[in-house]
Design a protein around this motif. Structure first.
Motif, PDB file in Angstrom:
ATOM      1  N   ASN A 269       2.423   1.785  -3.357  1.00 36.81           N
ATOM      2  CA  ASN A 269       1.475   2.385  -4.294  1.00 36.81           C
ATOM      3  C   ASN A 269       1.230   3.861  -3.973  1.00 36.81           C
ATOM      4  O   ASN A 269       1.123   4.691  -4.871  1.00 36.81           O
TER       5      ASN A 269
ATOM      6  N   PHE B  31      -0.703  -3.436  -9.745  1.00 35.24           N
ATOM      7  CA  PHE B  31      -0.637  -2.669  -8.493  1.00 35.24           C
ATOM      8  C   PHE B  31      -1.143  -3.481  -7.294  1.00 35.24           C
ATOM      9  O   PHE B  31      -0.923  -3.094  -6.165  1.00 35.24           O
ATOM     10  N   TYR B  32      -1.867  -4.569  -7.574  1.00 31.85           N
ATOM     11  CA  TYR B  32      -2.393  -5.377  -6.472  1.00 31.85           C
ATOM     12  C   TYR B  32      -1.342  -6.346  -5.921  1.00 31.85           C
ATOM     13  O   TYR B  32      -1.445  -6.808  -4.799  1.00 31.85           O
TER      14      TYR B  32
ATOM     15  N   ASP C  24      -9.713  -0.645  -4.309  1.00 29.72           N
ATOM     16  CA  ASP C  24      -8.505  -0.004  -3.772  1.00 29.72           C
ATOM     17  C   ASP C  24      -8.266   1.327  -4.496  1.00 29.72           C
ATOM     18  O   ASP C  24      -7.745   1.366  -5.614  1.00 29.72           O
TER      19      ASP C  24
ATOM     20  N   SER D  20      -4.528   2.138  -5.410  1.00 26.87           N
ATOM     21  CA  SER D  20      -4.041   1.418  -6.598  1.00 26.87           C
ATOM     22  C   SER D  20      -4.620   2.048  -7.863  1.00 26.87           C
ATOM     23  O   SER D  20      -3.917   2.203  -8.870  1.00 26.87           O
TER      24      SER D  20
ATOM     25  N   LYS E  88       0.838  -1.209   0.000  1.00 26.90           N
ATOM     26  CA  LYS E  88       0.000   0.000   0.000  1.00 26.90           C
ATOM     27  C   LYS E  88       0.873   1.258   0.000  1.00 26.90           C
ATOM     28  O   LYS E  88       0.595   2.227  -0.717  1.00 26.90           O
TER      29      LYS E  88
ATOM     30  N   LEU F  92      -3.549  -2.278 -14.050  1.00 29.30           N
ATOM     31  CA  LEU F  92      -4.149  -2.203 -12.708  1.00 29.30           C
ATOM     32  C   LEU F  92      -3.846  -3.437 -11.839  1.00 29.30           C
ATOM     33  O   LEU F  92      -3.444  -3.276 -10.674  1.00 29.30           O
TER      34      LEU F  92
ATOM     35  N   THR G  17     -12.152  -2.070  -9.096  1.00 24.67           N
ATOM     36  CA  THR G  17     -11.256  -2.082  -7.935  1.00 24.67           C
ATOM     37  C   THR G  17     -11.912  -1.431  -6.711  1.00 24.67           C
ATOM     38  O   THR G  17     -12.685  -0.485  -6.840  1.00 24.67           O
TER      39      THR G  17
END
Lengths: 481, 319
Positions: free
Chosen positions: A31, A181-182, A152, A155, A28, A178, A150
Motif C-alpha cells: 500500500n 486495500f485492507y 489505516d 490504506s 502495508k 477502500l 479506517t
C-alpha cells in the motif's frame, strides 16, 4: 504523467515488478508503494499540488476518525460540514474563483456599478474534481454509517491517490475501493490478462479514435465561421466520438491498470452511444460521476419522489451541477441544462427507467424502433456536445445557427483522405463496440478465445493500429476537469 | 505469475519480430519511392544524380531556379536539390551525402536567404529522413532537433508511429505501386500560381515585422562549407533571390544579413549574386507569395541568373 506516453510505459512495469516481486509479502508495504507511486505519477505534472492531495487526505482521515468517536448528531453534522467545506472549498477556489468573480463584476457593471476586481492567475490542479469527490464520498458514507472509518492512514492515502484513477476517474466509492486495500492481493493470471487487454482497448480508443477524430473536430470548431452547416454537423459528430474515445479510453486504461495490481474498479462507460433514451444514456455515460450525484445530491434532495415541481427542481439541480462540475464556464452549464430538458419529459411521463435491459439482447441487430431511438438519442447528444466543446456561448450559438442555415443542405467541405479514413475507423470501432456491447468493454471476450494464434493476431492488429496512429503527448480532455 | 511473465515475454518477442519485419518492408518501399518527399534523397543515396551544376537551398531554390533553363543556357546537366523549409544544417547534410554518393559537381549555386543561417528547433519535413534513420549520419542530424525519441532510433518500426501516409506509401512501393510521384523537372518544382493571401495574413499577424537571428555555429559551418567547396575545386555562387519589395520592410535585419553574405563572398573570393532589389521584386505578377516567385517570375529570374553565371565564368563550366 499521461497514460499514452513513454514515461508511463516505463513507470508501470517498474511499479508492477516492485509490487509483485519486492514488497509482495507485506500488505502495508504494498500500500505504501501505491501511495509513493501515485505521488510520483501525480508529481510528474506538478509536485507542488501533491500538498493538496495530502491535505485533503489528512482532513478526511481525521474527520472519519472523529466521526467514529462522536455520538452527538450535531457534532457529527459539524464534522461532515467541515469535510465538505474543505473539499468543496479547495475545488471552489482552484476551479471556480475566477468564474464567480468575473460574473460578479459583470453583474454589477450591468446594473451600473463598476467594481475593480482582479482575477487571480490560478492553476487548476489536475484531477482535483475527481479526488475531492472520492474523499467526500468516504466522509459522507462514514457519516451515514454505511462505512466503518479506517484507522489505516496508508490504506486511506492509497485509496485517495490510487494512480490509475487519480486524475480522471473513475470516481471510486470508499465502500468499493477502500476495503480492497485492507486485503492481501493475490496475483491472478486471468485477471491480469484481462487488465492488459482492457489497457490495450483503452489505448486504441484514445490514440486511434479520439486523437484522429480530434484533428477534424478541432479544425472545424476552431474555424467554424469558415465552414458550412453540413460541415459543422460533421465537426460535432467527430467531437462526439473524440470525447467518448478520449474519456472512456482513459477509464479503460485506468481500470485495466488497477487490475494489474489486483484491484477491481467500477465500470465507467457502458456503450452510451447505443442508448435508446437520454435517461439510459446517463446510466451508461460517466457512470461513476452520475451515480455519485444520484447518491449524494439527487436522492437527498428527494430524487424522483414528491411533487412534479420537486422532481423538476431536482432534475435541473442535478444536471446543472453536473455541467458545472466539468468547468467554470457557461457552456458547461448550458450543456447540463440541455440534458435536463432532454431528461424531463421522460421523468414526468415516468419513462425514465424503461430501457434498463441490454440493447437488442441476444439479437444480431436492433429492431427498427430501437435503431430509430438510438439515432434520436445520439443526435440529441451530438447537439448538446456543441455547447460542451464551444469556446463560449457566442461560439456555440453561432455554430448552431450556421448549422440551421441553408448551408446544411450542401456537401460537407471535407474531401480529404483523413476524413474518409477517420470515418471508416469510427465505423469499424462502432461495429466492434456493437458486437461487444454485452461485455464490460468491447473486446472483453477476446481473452476467452481458445486458439492462441487467433487471440494474439487480434492483439497484434490492435497494437499495430495503435502504433500507426500514435502521436506523442496527446492530452486527455478530462484532465482539465 | 511465472506464466504471465513468460507469456508476456514470448508475446513481446513475437510482436518485436513483426515490427522488425514491417520496418524492413516499409523502409525498403520508401527508399524506392518517387514522391517529392523522398525522391531527391533516394536519388542521392542511389548515386543517380551526378550533375555538373547543383542548386542548393530551401524552397527558394526548389521553386525558383529552373533546371531546364540552366541546362539550356549553360549547356550543362544541372540538378536542383532545394528542400522545402530547410535551413543551412539539413541542406549542408544533404550536400555532404550528395558528394559521398555522386560525382562532384563543377558548380554549386547556393541560394542564401533571410532565414538560411537561422537554427530551427524542429527539422522541417523530417519525414524524408525516416527511412534512413538507421544511418549514423542521419541519426546525428536528427538528434540536433526536437521530435525524434529514443524509441524512434532503437525500436523497429517506432519511427513510423503516427506516419500512416508513409507506411501506406512504403507498403505500396514494395508491391510496385508508387503514388504521388514527384512532378519536378530535375528537382525544379514550378509553381503556376497567382498571388495568394498569405502576405496579407502575415501583415495582420506581424504588423511590426520581425528579425532573424543568424546562428553562430551555422556561421562557422557555413564558412567550412565554402572552404570545402574551394578545396574540392567546386565553384560556389551565393545567390540571394528576389522577394516581393513590400515584404522587405517587415524583415528588420535584412540589410545586415545581405551584408554578411557580401562579406563572406569577399573574404573567400566567391561570387555573391544579389537579386534582392531586382526589378522583378516590384510586381506581384512574378510572385505567388511575398517570398516565392511563381512559374513566370522563376523563369525570368533563372534566365537572368544563368546569363550572369555564363558571363562570370563560362570556361569553368565546360572544362
Amino acid at each position: 504523467m499521461l497514460f499514452n506516453t513513454i514515461d508511463f510505459a516505463i513507470f508501470l512495469p517498474i511499479v508492477f515488478i516492485l509490487y509483485w516481486f519486492v514488497v509482495n509479502k507485506n500488505l502495508k508495504l504494498q500500500n505504501l508503494l501505491i501511495v509513493f507511486a501515485s505521488y510520483v505519477f501525480y508529481g510528474f505534472w506538478d509536485w507542488r499540488f501533491l500538498s493538496l492531495i495530502l491535505f485533503s487526505t489528512t482532513v478526511d482521515y481525521v474527520v472519519g476518525r472523529k466521526l467514529a468517536e462522536e455520538k452527538n448528531t450535531n457534532n457529527r453534522k459539524k464534522l461532515l460540514w467541515l469535510s465538505i467545506f474543505v473539499n468543496i472549498g479547495l475545488l471552489g477556489f482552484f476551479k471556480y474563483y475566477n468564474f464567480f468573480l468575473d460574473n460578479f463584476v459583470k453583474a454589477f457593471s450591468f446594473f451600473g456599478s463598476e467594481i475593480n476586481a482582479n482575477s487571480l492567475q490560478i492553476i487548476l490542479p489536475i484531477g482535483i474534481s475527481f479526488y475531492t469527490f472520492q474523499t467526500l464520498s468516504y466522509t459522507i458514507d462514514v457519516y451515514r454509517n454505511k462505512l466503518e472509518p479506517t484507522k489505516d492512514f496508508i490504506s486511506f492515502a492509497a485509496f485517495v491517490s490510487f494512480f490509475p484513477q487519480l486524475v480522471a476517474g473513475p470516481i471510486e466509492r470508499a465502500t468499493n475501493l477502500l476495503p480492497q486495500f485492507y486485503k492481501k492481493r493475490h496475483f491472478k493470471y486471468a485477471f491480469a490478462v484481462d487488465g492488459l487487454q482492457q489497457i490495450l482497448w483503452g489505448l486504441f480508443k484514445k490514440i486511434v479514435i479520439a486523437d484522429n477524430a480530434a484533428v477534424i473536430a478541432n479544425e472545424i470548431f476552431n474555424n467554424s465561421p469558415d465552414y458550412s452547416g453540413s460541415t459543422l454537423v460533421v465537426g460535432a459528430v467527430f467531437f462526439t466520438f473524440q470525447i467518448y474515445g478520449d474519456f472512456s479510453g482513459y477509464s479503460d486504461i485506468a481500470i485495466g491498470t488497477a487490475k494489474l495490481f489486483g484491484f477491481k474498479l467500477k465500470q465507467n462507460f457502458a456503450f452510451p452511444y447505443f442508448s435508446r433514451d437520454i435517461a439510459e444514456f446517463w446510466r451508461r455515460w460517466h457512470i461513476s460521476l452520475s451515480s455519485w450525484f444520484k447518491d449524494y445530491v439527487y436522492i437527498p434532495l428527494g430524487g424522483s419522489r414528491g411533487s412534479i415541481r420537486n422532481k423538476v427542481r431536482n432534475v435541473f439541480i442535478i444536471f446543472i451541477i453536473s455541467g458545472f462540475w466539468h468547468g467554470a464556464k457557461w457552456t458547461f452549464i448550458i450543456w447540463g441544462l440541455l440534458n435536463a430538458i432532454y431528461f424531463l419529459p421522460l421523468l414526468i411521463a415516468k419513462k425514465n427507467r424503461i430501457n434498463l435491459d441490454s440493447i437488442a439482447k441476444s439479437k444480431f441487430l436492433p429492431t427498427f424502433l430501437d435503431f430509430f431511438k438510438i439515432i434520436i438519442t445520439f443526435s440529441l447528444t451530438v447537439f448538446a456536445w456543441i455547447f460542451f466543446r464551444a469556446e463560449n456561448l457566442t461560439h456555440a450559438f453561432n455554430y448552431i445557427s450556421e448549422i440551421f442555415s441553408e448551408s446544411l443542405f450542401t456537401y460537407p467541405q471535407l474531401s480529404n483522405i483523413r476524413f474518409v479514413f477517420s470515418s471508416l475507423l469510427i465505423f469499424v470501432f462502432m461495429l466492434i463496440e456493437w458486437f461487444g456491447r454485452n461485455n464490460k468493454y468491447a473486446i472483453e471476450n477476446v481473452a476467452s478465445i481458445k486458439n492462441r494464434l487467433v487471440r494474439w493476431l487480434i492483439y497484434f492488429s490492435i497494437l499495430l493500429v495503435i502504433i500507426i496512429f500514435f502521436k506523442n503527448n496527446q492530452e486527455f480532455i478530462y484532465f482539465q476537469f | 505469475m511465472k506464466k504471465f511473465i513468460g507469456h508476456f515475454i514470448v508475446f513481446s518477442f513475437a510482436f518485436f519480430a513483426l515490427l522488425f519485419l514491417l520496418d524492413r518492408v516499409v523502409t525498403r518501399g520508401l527508399r524506392k519511392s518517387q514522391t517529392s518527399l523522398h525522391y531527391n534523397l533516394n536519388k542521392i543515396y542511389n548515386g543517380e544524380i551526378n550533375a555538373d551544376i547543383v542548386i542548393n537551398g530551401s524552397s527558394k531554390a526548389r521553386m525558383q531556379i529552373s533546371t531546364r533553363i540552366i541546362d539550356s543556357i549553360l549547356n550543362v546537366n544541372s540538378y536542383n536539390l532545394g528542400m522545402r523549409g530547410a535551413e543551412f544544417n539539413p541542406q549542408n547534410f544533404q550536400f555532404k551525402q550528395y558528394l559521398k554518393h555522386n560525382t562532384k559537381p563543377k558548380i554549386v549555386i547556393q541560394v542564401v536567404s533571410f532565414g538560411y543561417l537561422h537554427k530551427y528547433e524542429e527539422l522541417i519535413s523530417y519525414e524524408k529522413f525516416i527511412p534512413y534513420l538507421n544511418k549514423k549520419e542521419v541519426r546525428e542530424l536528427c538528434k540536433q532537433y526536437k521530435g525524434f525519441t529514443f524509441l524512434d532510433y532503437h525500436v523497429p518500426f517506432m519511427k513510423y508511429a503516427g506516419q500512416y501516409d508513409l507506411i501506406i506509401n512504403g507498403l505500396l512501393n514494395t508491391i510496385g505501386v508508387d503514388r504521388n510521384k514527384d512532378t519536378s523537372y530535375k528537382g525544379y518544382s514550378s509553381q503556376n500560381k497567382k498571388w495568394d493571401a498569405t502576405f496579407e495574413d502575415f501583415k495582420k499577424s506581424n504588423p511590426d515585422g520581425f528579425s532573424v537571428k543568424m546562428d553562430s555555429l551555422y556561421k562557422t559551418e557555413f564558412e567550412k562549407y565554402i572552404t570545402n567547396c574551394a578545396t574540392k575545386n567546386i565553384k560556389l555562387y551565393l545567390v540571394y533571390p528576389p522577394t516581393y519589395h513590400e515584404s522587405k520592410k517587415y524583415m528588420h535585419n535584412r540589410a545586415e544579413i545581405i551584408t554578411y553574405y557580401k562579406n563572406m563572398a569577399n573574404k573567400y573570393q566567391i561570387s555573391f549574386l544579389d537579386y534582392s532589389d531586382n526589378e522583378l521584386t516590384l510586381s506581384k505578377d512574378n510572385f505567388y507569395n511575398s517570398q516565392h516567385l511563381n512559374k513566370k517570375g522563376a523563369e525570368i529570374f533563372t534566365e537572368i541568373l544563368a546569363n550572369n553565371i555564363n558571363q562570370i565564368n563560362t570556361p569553368q563550366i565546360h572544362e
